[in-house]
Design an enzyme around this catalytic site. Structure first.
Site, PDB file in Angstrom:
ATOM      1  N   GLU A   1       0.830  -1.203   0.000  1.00 16.53           N
ATOM      2  CA  GLU A   1       0.000   0.000   0.000  1.00 16.53           C
ATOM      3  C   GLU A   1       0.867   1.258   0.000  1.00 16.53           C
ATOM      4  OE1 GLU A   1      -3.911   1.739   2.413  1.00 16.53           O
ATOM      5  OE2 GLU A   1      -2.501   0.397   3.436  1.00 16.53           O
TER       6      GLU A   1
ATOM      7  N   LYS B   1      -9.859   2.359  -2.804  1.00 14.21           N
ATOM      8  CA  LYS B   1     -10.110   1.675  -1.539  1.00 14.21           C
ATOM      9  C   LYS B   1     -11.537   1.903  -1.055  1.00 14.21           C
ATOM     10  CE  LYS B   1      -7.727   1.341   2.966  1.00 14.21           C
ATOM     11  NZ  LYS B   1      -6.537   1.873   3.686  1.00 14.21           N
TER      12      LYS B   1
ATOM     13  N   CYS C   1      -5.885  -3.004   1.818  1.00 18.01           N
ATOM     14  CA  CYS C   1      -5.667  -2.939   3.262  1.00 18.01           C
ATOM     15  C   CYS C   1      -6.911  -3.219   4.101  1.00 18.01           C
ATOM     16  CB  CYS C   1      -5.054  -1.585   3.629  1.00 18.01           C
ATOM     17  SG  CYS C   1      -4.299  -1.574   5.287  1.00 18.01           S
TER      18      CYS C   1
END
Length: 368
Positions: A119, A194, A231
């Site tokens: 990330e 995300k 994540c």
């Protein structure tokens, strides 16, 4: 164990069990008695040692059938930052570029075909500072930024698909946590933003960017259909499910996570997702300590990352994790036929009853 440097859980186990015990542990914990270690080129271990990079390679085979094997090589890179966080941003980024290029060269020489970085790989994860202006030069356009142009050349050179998680700033100046997919010809294939953002303590990402608006895209690369669950999205089972429904064969989970924020279940979530959804999952976490001194109150903020990147097959078997502290390259040769074989055997997709859940979810949402 206080004060004792432990490179990985695998190191503890290997050093403390005899061969018979180790085989039983491997069978239960990893899903198979041996790890299916993959032979590397003779020059690779010495090249990695010279760069102080851990290298590990494994294979996941499918059962023999009428269809020919559908083999691909996947690579994951975990690494620490290079320069102190108070150095000029361009110098920090270029130093990481230089380090990562050397690791990509090794991956390319080993025939890796799809590579994923961690990330926001080209910068320190500064979000714990709660500062914005001081770091804005790390933000870039997804299809026309420094990291894209840097990686595009390497993708072309090594015939390599690259997943590049970045801090995106779009044409309107809005920030996003984004994964850019570069195909093996070096061209921009697409991006995923995300979906789920933490708002926990110093991990308050909503201060910096918006929740993703790209849904659950699956990218038909030259070698496989891939997706990226960035994540914090690994904590959301429906996030994993939607990538399966949309046809993903491999789902990457690039992360920047610290021990107190879930190291105890780091090895569980992506592995469970692989078994539940019938695809390969690849978990990548950065390593090293990142120290920041905030501009306003001169407060020191530190973050220590634990690496431990690993890959899981759809049958739940997984690789050992990379080191908790060293830069590393993890390679896996996988047969994508295993996805279908596992799904046919388990029948999870046939018994999922999605229409029931869709109705109950709609009913719940309509009440709110």
């Amino acid at each position: 164990m206080d004060g004792v440097l432990v490179q990985s859980l695998d190191e503890i186990v290997t050093n403390n069990l005899d061969q018979d015990q180790l085989q039983q542990f491997n069978r239960i914990y990893y899903g198979r008695t041996d790890h299916g270690e993959l032979k590397l080129k003779e020059s690779t271990p010495s090249a990695c040692k010279k760069l102080n990079i851990q290298i590990a390679a494994y294979s996941f085979d499918a059962d023999k059938e009428v269809r020919p094997p559908k083999l691909i090589k996947i690579g994951l890179i975990q690494h620490a930052i290079v320069l102190p966080t108070n150095k000029p941003i361009n110098e920090q980024r270029e130093a990481i570029f230089e380090k990562v290029e050397k690791i990509i060269q090794i991956a390319g020489s080993e025939g890796v075909q799809i590579l994923c970085l961690q990330e926001t790989w080209y910068m320190p994860f500064f979000l714990c500072t709660r500062e914005i202006k001081e770091w804005e030069d790390f933000a870039e356009l997804a299809h026309d930024g420094p990291s894209f142009h840097f990686l595009s050349k390497l993708a072309t050179k090594y015939n390599l698909v690259i997943v590049s998680p970045i801090l995106e700033k779009d044409e309107a100046g809005v920030w996003w946590n984004t994964a850019v997919v570069i195909d093996a010809d070096g061209k921009y294939l697409g991006k995923h933003r995300k979906n789920h953002l933490p708002s926990v303590g110093s991990f308050n990402e909503t201060t910096y960017y918006s929740p993703g608006n790209t849904g659950h895209p699956v990218f038909a690369t030259k070698f496989a259909k891939i997706a990226v669950n960035i994540c914090y999205g690994r904590h959301h089972a429906l996030n994993w499910l939607m990538f399966a429904i949309n046809g993903a064969e491999v789902v990457f989970n690039p992360a920047a996570t610290i021990s107190k924020f879930g190291e105890s279940f780091w090895g569980i979530e992506a592995r469970s997702a692989a078994a539940a959804n019938g695809y390969f999952t690849c978990s990548i976490n950065r390593v090293g300590t990142e120290d920041f001194i905030t501009k306003g109150d001169k407060k020191t903020v530190s973050r220590n990352y634990y690496g431990s990147s690993y890959i899981t097959a759809p049958n739940g078997c997984r690789t050992p994790g990379l080191s908790k502290s060293l830069d590393g390259l993890l390679i896996a040769q996988v047969d994508l036929n295993l996805n279908r074989q596992v799904r046919d055997k388990t029948g999870y997709n046939l018994t999922s009853r999605l229409e029931m859940y869709a109705k109950e979810l709609n009913d719940t949402l309509s009440k709110n």
